[in-house]
Write an enzyme that holds these catalytic residues in place. Structure first.
Site, PDB file in Angstrom:
ATOM      1  N   GLY A 141       0.966  -1.219  -0.096  1.00  0.00           N
ATOM      2  CA  GLY A 141      -0.073  -0.119   0.072  1.00  0.00           C
ATOM      3  C   GLY A 141       1.086   1.519   0.073  1.00  0.00           C
ATOM      4  N   GLY A 161      -0.524   4.447  -0.020  1.00  0.00           N
ATOM      5  CA  GLY A 161      -1.180   5.646   0.092  1.00  0.00           C
ATOM      6  C   GLY A 161      -0.882   6.721   1.324  1.00  0.00           C
ATOM      7  N   LYS A 206      -4.153   3.161  21.419  1.00  0.00           N
ATOM      8  CA  LYS A 206      -4.454   3.881  20.183  1.00  0.00           C
ATOM      9  C   LYS A 206      -6.087   3.722  19.792  1.00  0.00           C
ATOM     10  CE  LYS A 206      -3.602   5.162  15.690  1.00  0.00           C
ATOM     11  NZ  LYS A 206      -3.207   4.987  14.179  1.00  0.00           N
TER      12      LYS A 206
HETATM   13  N1  LIG Z   1      -4.499   8.546   7.093  1.00  0.00           N
HETATM   14  C1  LIG Z   1      -3.978   8.706   8.299  1.00  0.00           C
HETATM   15  O1  LIG Z   1      -3.910   9.716   8.907  1.00  0.00           O
HETATM   16  C2  LIG Z   1      -3.973   7.009   9.261  1.00  0.00           C
HETATM   17  C3  LIG Z   1      -4.369   6.071   8.743  1.00  0.00           C
HETATM   18  N2  LIG Z   1      -4.244   4.893   9.596  1.00  0.00           N
HETATM   19  C4  LIG Z   1      -4.541   3.651   9.261  1.00  0.00           C
HETATM   20  O2  LIG Z   1      -3.625   3.202   8.448  1.00  0.00           O
HETATM   21  C5  LIG Z   1      -4.453   2.193   7.546  1.00  0.00           C
HETATM   22  C6  LIG Z   1      -4.054   2.561   5.900  1.00  0.00           C
HETATM   23  O3  LIG Z   1      -4.887   3.903   5.878  1.00  0.00           O
HETATM   24  P1  LIG Z   1      -4.354   5.059   4.678  1.00  0.00           P
HETATM   25  O4  LIG Z   1      -2.712   4.895   4.435  1.00  0.00           O
HETATM   26  O5  LIG Z   1      -4.930   6.261   5.500  1.00  0.00           O
HETATM   27  O6  LIG Z   1      -5.154   4.496   3.446  1.00  0.00           O
HETATM   28  P2  LIG Z   1      -5.120   5.133   1.964  1.00  0.00           P
HETATM   29  O7  LIG Z   1      -6.546   4.733   1.564  1.00  0.00           O
HETATM   30  O8  LIG Z   1      -4.546   6.465   1.972  1.00  0.00           O
HETATM   31  O9  LIG Z   1      -3.971   4.292   1.541  1.00  0.00           O
HETATM   32  C7  LIG Z   1      -4.272   2.631   1.223  1.00  0.00           C
HETATM   33  C8  LIG Z   1      -3.619   2.129  -0.091  1.00  0.00           C
HETATM   34  O10 LIG Z   1      -3.944   0.795  -0.116  1.00  0.00           O
HETATM   35  C9  LIG Z   1      -3.952   0.532  -1.303  1.00  0.00           C
HETATM   36  N3  LIG Z   1      -4.167  -0.922  -1.807  1.00  0.00           N
HETATM   37  C10 LIG Z   1      -5.724  -1.240  -1.536  1.00  0.00           C
HETATM   38  N4  LIG Z   1      -5.641  -2.453  -2.016  1.00  0.00           N
HETATM   39  C11 LIG Z   1      -4.418  -3.011  -2.275  1.00  0.00           C
HETATM   40  C12 LIG Z   1      -3.819  -4.241  -2.593  1.00  0.00           C
HETATM   41  N5  LIG Z   1      -4.669  -5.160  -2.856  1.00  0.00           N
HETATM   42  N6  LIG Z   1      -2.310  -4.251  -2.953  1.00  0.00           N
HETATM   43  C13 LIG Z   1      -1.553  -3.264  -2.807  1.00  0.00           C
HETATM   44  N7  LIG Z   1      -2.006  -1.918  -2.354  1.00  0.00           N
HETATM   45  C14 LIG Z   1      -3.698  -1.979  -1.985  1.00  0.00           C
HETATM   46  C15 LIG Z   1      -4.657   1.434  -2.035  1.00  0.00           C
HETATM   47  O11 LIG Z   1      -4.264   1.451  -3.356  1.00  0.00           O
HETATM   48  P3  LIG Z   1      -5.153   1.921  -4.633  1.00  0.00           P
HETATM   49  O12 LIG Z   1      -4.784   3.351  -5.163  1.00  0.00           O
HETATM   50  O13 LIG Z   1      -4.811   0.769  -5.671  1.00  0.00           O
HETATM   51  O14 LIG Z   1      -6.624   1.994  -4.192  1.00  0.00           O
HETATM   52  C16 LIG Z   1      -4.018   2.654  -1.437  1.00  0.00           C
HETATM   53  O15 LIG Z   1      -3.124   3.576  -2.062  1.00  0.00           O
HETATM   54  C17 LIG Z   1      -5.688   2.294   7.788  1.00  0.00           C
HETATM   55  O16 LIG Z   1      -6.250   1.129   8.606  1.00  0.00           O
HETATM   56  C18 LIG Z   1      -6.040   3.535   8.493  1.00  0.00           C
HETATM   57  O17 LIG Z   1      -7.090   3.541   9.491  1.00  0.00           O
HETATM   58  C19 LIG Z   1      -3.508   5.002  10.624  1.00  0.00           C
HETATM   59  C20 LIG Z   1      -3.204   6.206  11.294  1.00  0.00           C
HETATM   60  C21 LIG Z   1      -3.377   7.353  10.662  1.00  0.00           C
HETATM   61  C1  LIG Z   2      -4.799   8.545  15.990  1.00  0.00           C
HETATM   62  C2  LIG Z   2      -5.097   9.278  14.557  1.00  0.00           C
HETATM   63  C3  LIG Z   2      -5.734  10.381  14.523  1.00  0.00           C
HETATM   64  C4  LIG Z   2      -3.522   9.953  14.383  1.00  0.00           C
HETATM   65  O1  LIG Z   2      -2.410   8.602  13.952  1.00  0.00           O
HETATM   66  C5  LIG Z   2      -5.252   8.382  13.726  1.00  0.00           C
HETATM   67  O2  LIG Z   2      -4.888   7.222  13.690  1.00  0.00           O
HETATM   68  C6  LIG Z   2      -6.173   8.428  12.476  1.00  0.00           C
HETATM   69  O3  LIG Z   2      -6.591   9.517  11.856  1.00  0.00           O
HETATM   70  O4  LIG Z   2      -6.596   7.443  11.941  1.00  0.00           O
END
Ligand SMILES: NC(=O)C1=CN([C@@H]2O[C@H](COP(=O)(O)OP(=O)(O)OC[C@H]3O[C@@H](n4cnc5c(N)ncnc54)[C@H](OP(=O)(O)O)[C@@H]3O)[C@@H](O)[C@H]2O)C=CC1
Ligand SMILES: CC(C)(CO)C(=O)C(=O)O
Length: 301
Positions: free
Chosen positions: A7, A9, A183
């Protein structure tokens, strides 16, 4: 150490990008659309400290093992990632998931075995902008990770070195499950409040009934964790209290997804906490209402 980041993202792109920037051997497992975007624009990180453009190494099919796998996809994408991940897992591979919630630990352990799956969490306010660039919205950027079992694990030092000194805060934890619970309590409270009342924390606190709502919701989440055997430490309770009484426009990633019309991790972040409450006989009317509201949103998408 060969690092695979599943991933690219907000979280995977940020932490994987910083690791690549620090010269670590990083490969991103991505799907074709994301791969094309990254090839065209590069992996750009926009942060309070400036903008960085990287040329990431990406793949969409695995045929080789890695030493460390960071999983940075949403909970609803986990099964698909697991299905493609098997070739990446060698004899001593460590998998560190960065997902919110707890359910993924059982899913990953069931798929790859307890010897490969550690706990992990990331703290960041991250998102993707309209170009698909990673945006770090505040200075917060922290990774915490560690083995889930009590036995000594001789891979800790190497993983800590691989994830250390890379432009973000990073540390191993001997109590990673408890830290993940802390968390989860924070995130579920923040996510439930902002998505149910449809506003940032500061706006809710400025509205009639907002602070009382936050106090009651916070007490519910702490009561569930305590009943489940993971009472948040005083320091975590203080961070939660400071977050929920803030006058700043604080949000959670789930709120940002909801406002953008994207899928939300309702089950993993709020639903599972409500299920824990039911299991332990704890009343959670506000968390339950938030879960109902999120489920209605999900069903209507
Ligand atoms: N954003 C934040 O501030 C925070 C997020 N989190 C947690 O982190 C986790 C990830 O979130 P986040 O990074 O924000 O999510 P995003 O949606 O920004 O990124 C997720 C990525 O996963 C990719 N993906 C989905 N399916 C696949 C696959 N089969 N193979 C490879 N890549 C894939 C997507 O790609 P595609 O473009 O192909 O869809 C996308 O780019 C979640 O559980 C979230 O709750 C935790 C702390 C903070
Ligand atoms: C706790 C927080 C707000 C920051 O990491 C988070 O995990 C989220 O927004 O998904």
């Amino acid at each position: 150490m060969r690092i695979l980041v599943a991933g690219a993202g907000a979280t995977g792109g940020y932490f994987g990008g910083r690791l690549a920037q620090a010269g670590r051997d990083v490969t991103f497992l991505v799907r074709e659309g994301r791969q094309a975007r990254l090839a065209e624009r590069g992996l750009r990180i926009v942060s309070p400290s400036g903008e960085t453009k990287l040329t990431p190494r990406t793949i969409n099919t695995l045929d080789d093992a890695y030493d460390l796998v960071l999983i940075a996809v949403k909970s609803y994408a986990l099964d698909a990632v697991i299905a493609s991940l098997a070739p990446a897992v060698g004899e001593r591979t460590v998998i560190v998931p960065l997902l919110n919630g707890m359910r993924h630990l059982d899913t990953l352990t069931g798929a790859f075995g307890p010897e490969h799956v550690w706990g992990g969490l990331c703290m960041i306010h991250g998102t993707l902008n309209e170009h698909g660039d990673v945006v770090q919205m505040s200075d917060l950027h922290r990774l915490v990770f560690g083995p889930l079992g009590d036995a000594a694990d001789d891979r800790v030092d190497a993983v800590a070195a691989a994830l250390g000194d890379a432009g973000f805060d990073s540390r191993p934890s001997p109590h990673i499950r408890a830290e993940m619970w802390e968390k989860w309590v924070l995130l579920a409270t923040l996510g439930a409040a902002t998505t149910l009342l449809r506003g940032p924390i500061g706006a809710i606190n400025a509205a009639p009934g907002g602070p009382a709502f936050h106090r009651a919701l916070t007490a519910e989440a702490i009561a569930v964790a305590t009943a489940a055997g993971f009472p948040p430490r005083p320091q975590a309770v203080a961070v939660l209290g400071e977050t929920m009484t803030s006058t700043e426009p604080r949000t959670s990633s789930m709120y940002r997804d909801l406002v953008a019309g994207l899928p939300v991790e309702a089950d993993a972040i709020v639903g599972d906490l409500v299920a824990e409450a039911t299991r332990h006989g704890v009343a959670t009317p506000l968390l339950s209402a938030a879960y109902t509201a999120l489920s209605i949103y999900q069903a209507g998408r």
